[in-house]
Scaffold this motif. Structure first.
Motif: not given
Length: 244
Positions: A223-236
Motif C-alpha cells: 500500500a502507498m499513501t500520498a502517491p506520485s504517478s512515478e512511484e506508482v509506476a515504479e512499484r507496478m
C-alpha cells in the motif's frame, strides 16, 4: 475517521476441484470515510473481483464484507440490490447511460428505480459540481465522452451513497478529459466527504488517490499513501515478482 468499508479475510474461488481458481486470497482492508483509494495490480491480479466482492456484486467464498457496519454475507439478492441502490454508487469505464433519457433523467434514475423522492437542492448541487448546469435537457449522444462520464458520476452521487466504486472510470477517455474526471472525483472526496474506491491500471489516475492498494495473485501485497504517478509506476514494475 469512521470506517465505511471493511473486508476481513475475503477469499473468492471460481470453479471446483482441480479447475478451481483463487481470484482473491484472504484479503483484509479497512476503507475510512471521506477517502479516495485506488486499487492497482497486473492483469489477473484480482482487481475486478475485489471490487465486485466489496460492492456486493459478487459473494465471497469465505470472509466477510461490511458496509457501514452492515454485514453483506447472508443477504439474499433482493436485499443486496436494495443496499446497492441506496448506499453504493457505481462509475464504469463504459458510461452505462440510457440513450433515450435526458441528462437529468439519467442522473435521477437510481432514485426513481428505488421509488425515492429526489432532493432537488442536492440534485442542483451535484449538477453544478460536475459541471453540467445548462446541459440537463440533452441526451447522451449530444455530449462528449467526458461529459457523459460526468453524468455517470452525478448519477452515482445523487443517492448520497456511503461509497462510490469506480471501475476504470477514465479508461475510455483521452488524457486531458481523464484528468478532468479525476479532478472531479478528487473534489467530491474533498468537498463532499465522499468515499471513493477506484480500480485502475493507470499510475496517473492512481496518483489522485490518498492511498493505493497493490494487488498481485489475489493478495494485497503493498500500500502507498500520498502517491506520485512515478512511484506508482515504479512499484507496478516490481509486482511481477509477486505475480509469478
Amino acid at each position: 475517521m469512521t470506517e465505511v468499508l471493511r473486508l476481513d479475510a475475503v477469499s473468492k474461488v471460481y470453479g471446483k476441484g482441480q479447475g478451481a481458481v483463487a481470484a482473491l486470497r484472504e484479503v483484509s482492508v479497512t476503507i475510512p470515510g471521506g477517502s479516495f483509494t485506488a486499487v492497482m495490480g497486473p492483469s489477473g491480479s484480482g482487481k475486478s473481483t475485489f471490487l465486485h466482492c466489496a460492492a456486493g456484486l459478487d459473494t465471497p467464498s469465505s470472509g466477510s464484507v461490511r458496509l457501514g457496519g452492515t454485514e453483506l454475507s447472508g443477504m439474499d439478492e433482493t436485499r443486496l440490490t436494495e443496499l446497492r441502490r441506496q448506499r453504493i454508487g457505481f462509475v464504469f469505464q463504459a458510461f452505462n447511460l440510457v440513450s433515450s433519457l435526458t441528462v437529468l433523467e439519467n442522473i435521477t434514475l437510481p432514485m426513481r428505480l428505488a421509488g425515492a423522492r429526489v432532493d432537488r437542492a442536492w440534485l442542483e448541487e451535484i449538477v453544478g459540481r460536475v459541471g453540467l448546469a445548462g446541459r440537463t435537457g440533452r441526451r447522451p449522444a449530444q455530449l462528449s465522452g467526458g461529459q457523459q462520464q460526468r453524468v455517470a458520476i452525478a448519477r452515482a452521487l445523487v443517492t448520497r451513497p456511503q461509497v462510490v466504486f469506480g471501475d476504470e472510470p477514465t479508461g475510455a477517455l483521452d488524457t486531458m478529459t481523464a484528468r478532468d474526471v479525476l479532478r472531479l472525483l478528487r473534489e467530491v472526496v474533498d468537498g463532499l466527504g465522499q468515499t471513493v474506491v477506484m480500480v485502475t491500471h493507470d499510475p496517473v489516475a492512481a496518483s489522485y488517490a490518498d492511498t493505493v492498494l497493490f494487488l498481485a495473485d489475489g493478495r494485497i501485497v503493498d500500500a502507498m499513501t500520498a502517491p506520485s504517478s512515478e512511484e506508482v509506476a515504479e512499484r507496478m514494475t516490481r509486482l511481477g515478482a509477486y505475480a509469478a
